[in-house]
Every structure is written in C-alpha cells, then in structure tokens.
Design a protein around this motif. Structure first.
Motif, PDB file in Angstrom:
ATOM      1  N   ILE A 164       0.833  -1.206   0.000  1.00  0.00           N
ATOM      2  CA  ILE A 164       0.000   0.000   0.000  1.00  0.00           C
ATOM      3  C   ILE A 164       0.867   1.257   0.000  1.00  0.00           C
ATOM      4  CG2 ILE A 164      -1.644   1.342   1.379  1.00  0.00           C
ATOM      5  CD1 ILE A 164      -2.833  -1.322   2.298  1.00  0.00           C
ATOM      6  N   LEU A 165       2.031   1.174   0.674  1.00  0.00           N
ATOM      7  CA  LEU A 165       2.925   2.332   0.763  1.00  0.00           C
ATOM      8  C   LEU A 165       3.795   2.506  -0.478  1.00  0.00           C
ATOM      9  CD1 LEU A 165       4.002   1.993   4.500  1.00  0.00           C
ATOM     10  CD2 LEU A 165       2.471   3.708   3.511  1.00  0.00           C
ATOM     11  N   GLY A 166       3.604   1.667  -1.487  1.00  0.00           N
ATOM     12  CA  GLY A 166       4.278   1.889  -2.758  1.00  0.00           C
ATOM     13  C   GLY A 166       5.327   0.873  -3.150  1.00  0.00           C
ATOM     14  N   CYS A 167       5.578  -0.126  -2.320  1.00  0.00           N
ATOM     15  CA  CYS A 167       6.565  -1.155  -2.683  1.00  0.00           C
ATOM     16  C   CYS A 167       5.987  -2.089  -3.740  1.00  0.00           C
ATOM     17  CB  CYS A 167       6.955  -1.976  -1.453  1.00  0.00           C
ATOM     18  SG  CYS A 167       8.028  -1.139  -0.282  1.00  0.00           S
ATOM     19  N   THR A 168       6.847  -2.568  -4.578  1.00  0.00           N
ATOM     20  CA  THR A 168       6.446  -3.642  -5.474  1.00  0.00           C
ATOM     21  C   THR A 168       6.457  -4.957  -4.684  1.00  0.00           C
ATOM     22  OG1 THR A 168       8.718  -4.106  -6.179  1.00  0.00           O
ATOM     23  CG2 THR A 168       7.488  -2.429  -7.423  1.00  0.00           C
ATOM     24  N   ARG A 169       5.921  -6.006  -5.292  1.00  0.00           N
ATOM     25  CA  ARG A 169       5.903  -7.294  -4.612  1.00  0.00           C
ATOM     26  C   ARG A 169       7.301  -7.762  -4.269  1.00  0.00           C
ATOM     27  NH1 ARG A 169       2.040  -9.895  -1.958  1.00  0.00           N
ATOM     28  NH2 ARG A 169       0.572  -9.339  -3.643  1.00  0.00           N
ATOM     29  N   ILE A 170       8.232  -7.599  -5.193  1.00  0.00           N
ATOM     30  CA  ILE A 170       9.618  -8.032  -4.949  1.00  0.00           C
ATOM     31  C   ILE A 170      10.236  -7.202  -3.837  1.00  0.00           C
ATOM     32  CG2 ILE A 170      11.924  -8.196  -5.960  1.00  0.00           C
ATOM     33  CD1 ILE A 170      10.625  -8.839  -8.618  1.00  0.00           C
ATOM     34  N   GLN A 171      10.001  -5.880  -3.835  1.00  0.00           N
ATOM     35  CA  GLN A 171      10.540  -5.022  -2.785  1.00  0.00           C
ATOM     36  C   GLN A 171       9.948  -5.373  -1.429  1.00  0.00           C
ATOM     37  OE1 GLN A 171       9.518  -1.195  -4.480  1.00  0.00           O
ATOM     38  NE2 GLN A 171      11.614  -0.839  -5.201  1.00  0.00           N
ATOM     39  N   ALA A 172       8.656  -5.685  -1.398  1.00  0.00           N
ATOM     40  CA  ALA A 172       8.021  -6.061  -0.140  1.00  0.00           C
ATOM     41  C   ALA A 172       8.613  -7.348   0.416  1.00  0.00           C
ATOM     42  CB  ALA A 172       6.509  -6.213  -0.345  1.00  0.00           C
ATOM     43  N   VAL A 173       8.864  -8.296  -0.474  1.00  0.00           N
ATOM     44  CA  VAL A 173       9.473  -9.551  -0.030  1.00  0.00           C
ATOM     45  C   VAL A 173      10.889  -9.305   0.485  1.00  0.00           C
ATOM     46  CG1 VAL A 173      10.316 -11.808  -0.796  1.00  0.00           C
ATOM     47  CG2 VAL A 173       8.062 -11.005  -1.531  1.00  0.00           C
ATOM     48  N   ALA A 174      11.661  -8.495  -0.255  1.00  0.00           N
ATOM     49  CA  ALA A 174      13.056  -8.261   0.108  1.00  0.00           C
ATOM     50  C   ALA A 174      13.190  -7.424   1.379  1.00  0.00           C
ATOM     51  CB  ALA A 174      13.782  -7.580  -1.045  1.00  0.00           C
ATOM     52  N   LYS A 175      12.304  -6.440   1.572  1.00  0.00           N
ATOM     53  CA  LYS A 175      12.452  -5.500   2.686  1.00  0.00           C
ATOM     54  C   LYS A 175      11.616  -5.844   3.913  1.00  0.00           C
ATOM     55  CE  LYS A 175      13.562  -1.556  -0.307  1.00  0.00           C
ATOM     56  NZ  LYS A 175      13.183  -0.174  -0.719  1.00  0.00           N
ATOM     57  N   VAL A 176      10.575  -6.652   3.719  1.00  0.00           N
ATOM     58  CA  VAL A 176       9.684  -6.963   4.836  1.00  0.00           C
ATOM     59  C   VAL A 176       9.711  -8.451   5.184  1.00  0.00           C
ATOM     60  CG1 VAL A 176       7.301  -6.912   5.675  1.00  0.00           C
ATOM     61  CG2 VAL A 176       8.185  -5.019   4.287  1.00  0.00           C
ATOM     62  N   VAL A 177       9.477  -9.302   4.189  1.00  0.00           N
ATOM     63  CA  VAL A 177       9.332 -10.726   4.469  1.00  0.00           C
ATOM     64  C   VAL A 177      10.656 -11.365   4.869  1.00  0.00           C
ATOM     65  CG1 VAL A 177       8.666 -12.963   3.516  1.00  0.00           C
ATOM     66  CG2 VAL A 177       7.338 -10.921   2.941  1.00  0.00           C
ATOM     67  N   LEU A 178      11.662 -11.224   4.024  1.00  0.00           N
ATOM     68  CA  LEU A 178      12.936 -11.913   4.291  1.00  0.00           C
ATOM     69  C   LEU A 178      13.602 -11.479   5.599  1.00  0.00           C
ATOM     70  CD1 LEU A 178      14.516 -12.147   0.711  1.00  0.00           C
ATOM     71  CD2 LEU A 178      13.244 -13.882   1.995  1.00  0.00           C
ATOM     72  N   PRO A 179      13.653 -10.162   5.917  1.00  0.00           N
ATOM     73  CA  PRO A 179      14.254  -9.794   7.207  1.00  0.00           C
ATOM     74  C   PRO A 179      13.512 -10.370   8.409  1.00  0.00           C
ATOM     75  CG  PRO A 179      14.146  -7.886   5.769  1.00  0.00           C
ATOM     76  CD  PRO A 179      13.348  -8.971   5.105  1.00  0.00           C
ATOM     77  N   ASN A 180      12.201 -10.554   8.286  1.00  0.00           N
ATOM     78  CA  ASN A 180      11.419 -11.045   9.416  1.00  0.00           C
ATOM     79  C   ASN A 180      11.428 -12.560   9.545  1.00  0.00           C
ATOM     80  OD1 ASN A 180       9.790  -8.782  10.920  1.00  0.00           O
ATOM     81  ND2 ASN A 180       9.749  -8.201   8.758  1.00  0.00           N
ATOM     82  N   ILE A 181      11.907 -13.259   8.531  1.00  0.00           N
ATOM     83  CA  ILE A 181      11.994 -14.725   8.632  1.00  0.00           C
ATOM     84  C   ILE A 181      13.442 -15.193   8.602  1.00  0.00           C
ATOM     85  CG2 ILE A 181       9.727 -15.043   7.570  1.00  0.00           C
ATOM     86  CD1 ILE A 181      11.237 -15.957   5.006  1.00  0.00           C
TER      87      ILE A 181
END
Length: 258
Positions: A164-181
């Motif tokens: 929603i804040l403007g990330c693409t799917r790849i950016q969301a995975v790289a910046k949100v998902v991967l650091p949290n797992i």
C-alpha cells in the motif's frame, strides 16, 4: 511407586545423549595404536595425524562444497516455494508438499540407488554433479518446511502495508518478508548443512574414484586402518557443529528469531 527425582532423570538423559560423544573423545586421546576404550594413555598425536591424511583433506573439501552449495541451492528453491505455498491458494498444494517431502520419507539407500540407476548411469552425469543434485534434493524438504513455518507465523498484513505504501511485490518480499523470517532461513541452513555433511546412504551410491564425501572416506579408512585418528576426526567434526551453532547465536542472534 516412588518417582525418581527430576535431577536423576536429567542426568540419565544427558548421559544417554552425551555419553557416546565423551567416549569418542576419550578414545581419540589414546596413546596406543589401536582404537580402544578406555584409552591406553593420553596423547594428541592422532589429532595431528588427521591433518596429514590427504584423503581426509580432499573429502572434507568435497563435503563442505556439497553442504554449503547444496543447502544454498535448496534455499534458493525452497524460499520461493514456501512463499507461494503460504501466500497463495496453489492448486494441489498438499501434493506439492508431499512430493517435496519425499526425499526424507523414502529411505536414503533407496534414493541413492534410484539416482544411480535412473540418473547417473543413463545420462553419464559426473559424480560431483550427481552428488550436488542429490544433496540439494535431500535438503530441500527441510528448507521448505522450516521456512514455511516462519512465513506462516509472519502476519500477511505487514506485507500488504508495504504494498500500500508503494513497494512492489519483490521489494516487499526483500524489505519486509525476508528480514522477518531470517531466523527460519538460518535454522533451515544449519539443519540442511548438518544433514548434507553427515549424509551417508545416498553419498555411498554416488561416490566414485577421486570423489568421496568425508563420512564415506572415514568408512573406507576404517576398513584398512583401525587407529584412533577416525575418532579424533569425529570429535573435530562434532566440535565444528557446536562451533557453527555458537557463532550463529553470537553474531546473528539466532535465539531471538526462533
């Protein structure tokens, strides 16, 4: 009926788990020329001899390549697969999970024989390439299962907020998902590394002249020699595994994420 005190039960459990390791260490310190327990005197000469055996050095390099490379390849395949299985309604998801888990369900000796018969012999694939593919396939189930568990515990709305804040799917995975797992990824890597490094049944079928993993080389060495150098090498490998866990905890904060 009188119950045993908890400290007695704990002591019995620790003895059962650590006892064989302590026996191996004691046998590796023997000053005699034959593997025996209790040791015939104390000496560190067998630890020094381990580093002078060429076959051990070469097979250790092969095992490290397979463990690190195979685990990295399994994670490269397992992380996207885990993401798809946990974030999307994949048709036949249960069948996919069953197929992915098959290398750990089927006995290793059958997997090794099948790979030799239907992959190596018909295609003429090199031993090292066959071992790499086999170890990647063996580690893949651990990568998918552990990473999937971490992704299931990660709230999906965190990723949605990034979109929603403007990330693409790849950016969301790289910046949100991967650091949290990353704890799950680290756990999968350690589990895969240890599984690959200590693999015997599959490696036994796919090893050949000049290409042998360290466990297979240790078995071959004991067929000819029965000195404590194998016990010394086993102790060093155990200390290596302990060191990997301690470094992961010290530098990556493993316990914070699992």
């Amino acid at each position: 009926m009188t119950r045993l005190p908890s400290w007695v039960i704990l002591g019995i459990t620790l003895t059962f788990l650590i006892g064989p390791f302590l026996i191996i260490i004691a046998a590796s310190l023997s000053a005699g020329n034959a593997l025996a327990f209790p040791p015939d005197g104390l000496s560190l000469k067998w630890y020094a001899k381990v580093f002078t055996i060429d076959s051990f050095r070469e097979s250790f390099g092969v095992s490290m390549f397979l463990a690190i490379g195979g685990t990295a390849a399994a994670l490269a395949l397992g992380i996207p697969a885990s993401y798809a299985l946990t974030r999307y309604d994949v048709p036949g998801a249960e069948a996919v999970r069953l197929i992915v888990s098959s290398p750990i369900i089927v006995p290793g000796i059958i997997v090794g024989l099948a790979l030799l018969r239907y992959l190596v012999l018909p295609t003429g694939l090199g031993m090292l390439a066959a071992l790499f593919l086999a170890h990647t396939a063996l580690v893949l189930p651990y990568a998918v299962r552990v990473v999937s568990a971490s992704m299931q515990n990660l709230r999906a709305d965190m990723e949605e907020a990034a979109l929603i804040l403007g990330c693409t799917r790849i950016q969301a995975v790289a910046k949100v998902v991967l650091p949290n797992i990353r704890g799950g990824i680290l756990a999968a890597f350690i589990l895969g590394f240890v599984t690959s490094f200590n693999q015997v049944p599959v490696s036994l079928f796919l090893s050949g002249p000049g290409i042998r993993t360290l466990p297979i080389d240790m078995i071959a060495y004991m067929e000819i020699n029965y000195d404590p150098s194998v016990a010394a090498l086993a102790a060093l490998l155990a200390f290596l595994s302990i060191g990997i866990i301690l470094m992961a905890e010290r530098f990556l904060g493993f316990s914070k994420y699992v």
